[in-house]
Design an enzyme around this catalytic site. Structure first.
Site: not given
Ligand SMILES: NC(=O)c1ccc[n+]([C@@H]2O[C@H](COP(=O)([O-])OP(=O)(O)OC[C@H]3O[C@@H](n4cnc5c(N)ncnc54)[C@H](O)[C@@H]3O)[C@@H](O)[C@H]2O)c1
Length: 325
Positions: A19-21, A159, A163
């Protein structure tokens, strides 16, 4: 005199690595010499090709397992190899608005999945967890900036519920099983590789194509946007420095920006004039987010450094070479 600080390299499991982060955090960890094993199921929430691109520079340095946090046997098979110092658990179904379409799925993937991760850690003696929580747990709290000590029992979307439920679950598992879990409440993260459905990425795409940008509400709702490098700093610091037991930290940029102002700034970074269309506020959206990061500063040395114009310029440069179809 130069101080000499030697840190033992760690072995880490990073869930959501594609994912992104997750991909940015993993790059930082590999860069400093840690051994990283990644887990991701390449969920269809957005294109697999984008996720493959996210991890392209990690391939060859990191083992990436195509597996699901809902699959306890898969987690057991990984952790029973032994030697893991910690788990960075970032895998989740992310996004507020999509969670309104399938509330149950968000609880199943995020809450049950997090329980599997934590239970597998306990079973295999891995003691430290860093968990990606969210500013969305604050709901429509009007008491800004948000502090971790505030009550958070009125989340505004499924969502956010998922969390908050994960936080409560982890606090209990820490008490019961001696786990250490640090929950990081990320405030709207942006930068290269940002998820394609998130506002900055979506708006920038529209502006680049000379399409109108749809703003929900009157443009006064605001977000505390946090540049990805600052989030990586805070996440890695939590891994290295969070106290034992359960802890909660806001990781934000600390300078909220109104939606209408955001669009102007994105336009400036892209050197284009945005055209705007207004639509009503969407259910589940909150009016504002704003982090007080004093606790993270004190315990983790967290200090957001990248201001929004600089962050948007870096994002715009990335977008030029990585346009989504
Ligand atoms: N981007 C933001 O602004 C933000 C803000 C608050 C919290 N978050 C949290 O940070 C984390 C990363 O967010 P992101 O923006 O990188 O999202 P993202 O969707 O880019 O990354 C999440 C990754 O988790 C993987 N994934 C989803 N379900 C899965 C499963 N059942 N088993 C294994 N892998 C799985 C996805 O394929 C994806 O690559 C998440 O938990 C998100 O809720 C993000």
């Amino acid at each position: 005199m130069k101080s000499c600080y030697l840190r033992a390299a760690m072995k880490l499991l990073v869930t959501g690595i594609a994912g992104f982060i997750g991909s940015h955090v993993a790059e930082r960890l590999v860069g400093r010499g840690d051994t990283v094993v990644g887990l991701d199921n390449f969920d269809a929430f957005y294109a697999r090709s984008m996720k493959e691109r996210n991890v392209s520079s990690l391939r060859g340095h990191v083992e990436i397992v195509d597996g699901d946090i809902g699959d306890r046997a898969c987690l057991d098979a990984l952790l029973q190899r032994g030697g893991f110092d910690a788990v960075l658990h970032l895998a989740a179904l992310a996004g507020v608005r999509p969670s309104l379409r399938a509330p149950w799925r968000y609880q199943l993937v995020n809450v049950v999945g997090t329980s599997h991760v934590a239970e597998a850690m306990v079973a295999h003696g891995v003691g430290r967890l860093v968990f990606a929580s969210s500013s969305s747990v604050y709901g429509n709290n009007t008491d800004v900036p948000y502090e971790e000590s505030q009550r958070v029992d009125l989340p505004a979307s499924p969502y956010a519920v998922s969390k908050r439920a994960c936080e409560l679950l982890l606090a209990t598992l820490c008490d019961l099983f001696g786990l250490s879990a640090s929950c990081l409440r990320y405030f709207t993260v942006y930068g290269p590789r940002q998820r394609p459905e998130m506002a900055i990425h979506k708006f920038a795409r529209s502006i680049t194509r000379d399409e109108p940008v749809t703003l929900f509400g009157d443009g006064t709702s605001s977000r505390d946007y946090t540049y990805i490098d600052d989030i990586v700093d805070g996440t890695v610091a939590a891994l290295d420095r969070a106290p034992n037991g359960f802890s909660l930290y806001n990781l934000g940029g600390t300078r909220p920006v109104a939606l209408a102002e955001l669009v102007v700034r994105i336009g400036r970074a892209l050197a284009r004039e945005p055209r705007i269309v207004h639509e009503p506020m969407q259910p589940g959206d909150v009016l504002r987010t704003w982090a007080n990061t004093a606790r993270a500063e004190r315990d983790l040395g967290y200090c957001p450094r990248v201001n929004m114009d600089e962050g948007l310029t870096r994002f715009a440069e990335w977008l030029q070479h990585n346009a989504v179809d």
